[in-house]
Design a protein around this motif. Sequence first.
Motif, PDB file in Angstrom:
ATOM      1  N   LYS A   1     -53.435 -80.957 -92.145  1.00  4.87           N
ATOM      2  CA  LYS A   1     -53.832 -79.977 -91.585  1.00  4.87           C
ATOM      3  C   LYS A   1     -54.666 -79.764 -90.577  1.00  4.87           C
TER       4      LYS A   1
ATOM      5  N   GLY B   1     -44.362 -83.763 -81.966  1.00  3.31           N
ATOM      6  CA  GLY B   1     -45.670 -84.437 -81.794  1.00  3.31           C
ATOM      7  C   GLY B   1     -46.784 -83.608 -82.467  1.00  3.31           C
ATOM      8  N   PHE B   2     -46.722 -82.312 -82.679  1.00  2.00           N
ATOM      9  CA  PHE B   2     -47.769 -81.622 -83.387  1.00  2.00           C
ATOM     10  C   PHE B   2     -47.403 -81.028 -84.836  1.00  2.00           C
TER      11      PHE B   2
ATOM     12  N   ASN C   1     -49.577 -85.308 -84.173  1.00  2.00           N
ATOM     13  CA  ASN C   1     -49.524 -86.233 -85.266  1.00  2.00           C
ATOM     14  C   ASN C   1     -49.383 -87.548 -84.641  1.00  2.00           C
TER      15      ASN C   1
ATOM     16  N   LEU D   1     -37.479 -83.438 -87.345  1.00  5.86           N
ATOM     17  CA  LEU D   1     -38.654 -83.039 -88.058  1.00  5.86           C
ATOM     18  C   LEU D   1     -39.612 -84.155 -88.568  1.00  5.86           C
TER      19      LEU D   1
ATOM     20  N   ARG E   1     -47.121 -82.043 -92.401  1.00 12.19           N
ATOM     21  CA  ARG E   1     -46.965 -81.279 -93.591  1.00 12.19           C
ATOM     22  C   ARG E   1     -48.317 -81.438 -94.434  1.00 12.19           C
TER      23      ARG E   1
ATOM     24  N   ARG F   1     -40.472 -75.676 -81.274  1.00 15.00           N
ATOM     25  CA  ARG F   1     -41.666 -76.652 -81.886  1.00 15.00           C
ATOM     26  C   ARG F   1     -41.987 -77.486 -80.647  1.00 15.00           C
ATOM     27  N   VAL F   2     -43.140 -77.927 -80.712  1.00 15.05           N
ATOM     28  CA  VAL F   2     -43.722 -78.907 -79.580  1.00 15.05           C
ATOM     29  C   VAL F   2     -43.843 -80.290 -80.583  1.00 15.05           C
TER      30      VAL F   2
HETATM   31  C1  COA Z   1     -43.965 -81.697 -89.245  1.00 18.31           C
HETATM   32  C2  COA Z   1     -43.694 -80.373 -89.413  1.00 18.31           C
HETATM   33  C3  COA Z   1     -42.190 -80.489 -89.867  1.00 18.31           C
HETATM   34  C4  COA Z   1     -44.505 -80.068 -90.825  1.00 18.31           C
HETATM   35  O1  COA Z   1     -44.160 -78.785 -90.913  1.00 18.31           O
HETATM   36  P1  COA Z   1     -44.621 -78.099 -92.316  1.00 18.31           P
HETATM   37  O2  COA Z   1     -45.640 -78.398 -92.934  1.00 18.31           O
HETATM   38  O3  COA Z   1     -43.357 -77.744 -93.127  1.00 18.31           O
HETATM   39  O4  COA Z   1     -44.922 -76.627 -91.374  1.00 18.31           O
HETATM   40  P2  COA Z   1     -43.861 -75.406 -91.205  1.00 18.31           P
HETATM   41  O5  COA Z   1     -42.594 -75.945 -90.757  1.00 18.31           O
HETATM   42  O6  COA Z   1     -43.674 -74.526 -92.575  1.00 18.31           O
HETATM   43  O7  COA Z   1     -44.625 -74.709 -90.051  1.00 18.31           O
HETATM   44  C5  COA Z   1     -45.618 -73.789 -90.263  1.00 18.31           C
HETATM   45  C6  COA Z   1     -45.732 -72.753 -89.004  1.00 18.31           C
HETATM   46  O8  COA Z   1     -46.354 -73.571 -87.843  1.00 18.31           O
HETATM   47  C7  COA Z   1     -45.290 -73.588 -86.982  1.00 18.31           C
HETATM   48  N1  COA Z   1     -45.218 -75.081 -86.452  1.00 18.31           N
HETATM   49  C8  COA Z   1     -45.372 -76.074 -87.137  1.00 18.31           C
HETATM   50  N2  COA Z   1     -45.397 -77.222 -86.502  1.00 18.31           N
HETATM   51  C9  COA Z   1     -45.236 -76.686 -85.077  1.00 18.31           C
HETATM   52  C10 COA Z   1     -44.997 -77.536 -83.934  1.00 18.31           C
HETATM   53  N3  COA Z   1     -44.921 -78.773 -83.619  1.00 18.31           N
HETATM   54  N4  COA Z   1     -44.978 -76.714 -82.772  1.00 18.31           N
HETATM   55  C11 COA Z   1     -44.693 -75.124 -82.769  1.00 18.31           C
HETATM   56  N5  COA Z   1     -44.935 -74.573 -84.062  1.00 18.31           N
HETATM   57  C12 COA Z   1     -45.162 -75.393 -85.145  1.00 18.31           C
HETATM   58  C13 COA Z   1     -44.029 -73.310 -87.443  1.00 18.31           C
HETATM   59  O9  COA Z   1     -43.242 -72.828 -86.428  1.00 18.31           O
HETATM   60  C14 COA Z   1     -44.721 -72.360 -88.683  1.00 18.31           C
HETATM   61  O10 COA Z   1     -44.782 -71.096 -87.969  1.00 18.31           O
HETATM   62  P3  COA Z   1     -44.559 -69.765 -88.623  1.00 18.31           P
HETATM   63  O11 COA Z   1     -45.329 -69.579 -89.886  1.00 18.31           O
HETATM   64  O12 COA Z   1     -45.033 -68.807 -87.836  1.00 18.31           O
HETATM   65  O13 COA Z   1     -42.979 -69.568 -89.057  1.00 18.31           O
HETATM   66  C15 COA Z   1     -43.969 -79.536 -88.310  1.00 18.31           C
HETATM   67  O14 COA Z   1     -45.251 -79.669 -88.099  1.00 18.31           O
HETATM   68  C16 COA Z   1     -43.145 -79.900 -87.212  1.00 18.31           C
HETATM   69  O15 COA Z   1     -41.873 -79.562 -86.850  1.00 18.31           O
HETATM   70  N6  COA Z   1     -43.573 -80.751 -86.243  1.00 18.31           N
HETATM   71  C17 COA Z   1     -42.882 -80.927 -84.948  1.00 18.31           C
HETATM   72  C18 COA Z   1     -41.859 -82.069 -85.428  1.00 18.31           C
HETATM   73  C19 COA Z   1     -42.852 -83.479 -85.438  1.00 18.31           C
HETATM   74  O16 COA Z   1     -43.700 -83.817 -84.775  1.00 18.31           O
HETATM   75  N7  COA Z   1     -42.670 -84.189 -86.474  1.00 18.31           N
HETATM   76  C20 COA Z   1     -43.248 -85.582 -86.692  1.00 18.31           C
HETATM   77  C21 COA Z   1     -44.089 -85.456 -88.012  1.00 18.31           C
HETATM   78  S1  COA Z   1     -45.139 -86.897 -88.281  1.00 18.31           S
END
Ligand code: COA
Length: 379
Positions: A268, A261-262, A313, A224, A265, A258-259
Amino acid sequence: MEKSGGCAGDRARQEGLEGIIAGETAISTLADGLRYRGYAIQELAAQSSFEEVAYLVLHGDLPDAVTLRQFQSRLAAASVDPAVLQVVRDLPATAPLLDRLRTGVSLLSHYDPARAAGGRDASLRKAEQLLAQFPLLLAAARCKKTGPITPTYDPGHGLAENVLRLVGGTAATPRAIPVLNATLIMYADHEFNASTFTARVVASTLSDLYAAVVAALGALQGPLHGGALERIGEALHEAFESGDPDAWVQGLLARKQRVMGFGHRVYKHGDIRAQSLQPLCRELAFETGNERLEQAAEQVEQAMRLRTGLHPNVDWPSARIFRYLGFSAETFTPLFALSRISGWCAHIIEQQSNNRLIQPRASYAGVTARTVPRLEDRP
Ligand SMILES: CC(C)(COP(=O)(O)OP(=O)(O)OC[C@H]1O[C@@H](n2cnc3c(N)ncnc32)[C@H](O)[C@@H]1OP(=O)(O)O)[C@@H](O)C(=O)NCCC(=O)NCCS
């Protein structure tokens, strides 16, 4: 079993500390795009080298020409004790690269004769040294050859050129160095992200800089956070090979995966770093003959926008940039760490300079008070 009371709404809001202001920093802000010490990252990426930005993040101001040369000389003079290089190389072959580096940083602390020295100047010295030692550790950790190796800097070149050579980038295009500089600059700092906050928590106990960086590396590793970066390489390859990136995205979403790179936190409506890197990534794709992969990436982006509304992201273009520059996927997250060391250390020094132990409270959600039954009476 009965759960204790409490306000579910408050807990939901506080999960992951989303939106909670957990302290003050003068290093970077997300309030108006992303700025390091007041400078917009787009301007820094367009006009500066990574060393200039690392200096800015650590010391608070951009260096003048003389200061920059002195800083570059200090970096180029860095070395790592051969015993440390040997250990990171000899760890089990199954140990992921970032784990080797975490162990390597931990070991470096034992070989720093001035480890115990305190104060801002001592911490800055350790930070600069670590910034320069990390690429050398990385070069050793990924080296498959047997026999002693002593990775060293070429003082005639900047850090990006040295990183490209030491870490196995192969791109020989005119855009390689400016694009690598810009990408490393994007990763230098990002306020209270998970790894930086971890580093600050460790520093707040008055533990030393090395321990705080080791902890930050542990936090960075997860998918994450920084771990997403190296997974994007594999994911993009799968999307491309599938021949239908849109269906590939649909399949992942249907399986509730999760995909990488998308999403983000904080951002938005899109990550400014991804937006800044996107055109550089596209240019580099064309220069290096990766147009088809780039097209597949665009299809994944469209599918994600359409089906989830999520934006890319910083890791989404960065993973492709690293790939187009010829780096192997296992080095992507370590390259992120290499840059973020400047931010981590700046935050550790900031925490040390005005420290108060970071110790929040928890809202209890367990069973209500009960008495301990005798062993023979337990169900
Ligand atoms: C970065 C991240 C952890 C931020 O998450 P967050 O603000 O805490 O958001 P949440 O984990 O609460 O997700 C909110 C919703 O969006 C969905 N979502 C978030 N990122 C997603 C992704 N990359 N692919 C698919 N769905 C995603 C979640 O499943 C969730 O859906 P739900 O409400 O139906 O359960 C999250 O977007 C993610 O896991 N991204 C992929 C990993 C990544 O690229 N990390 C690098 C970050 S710079």
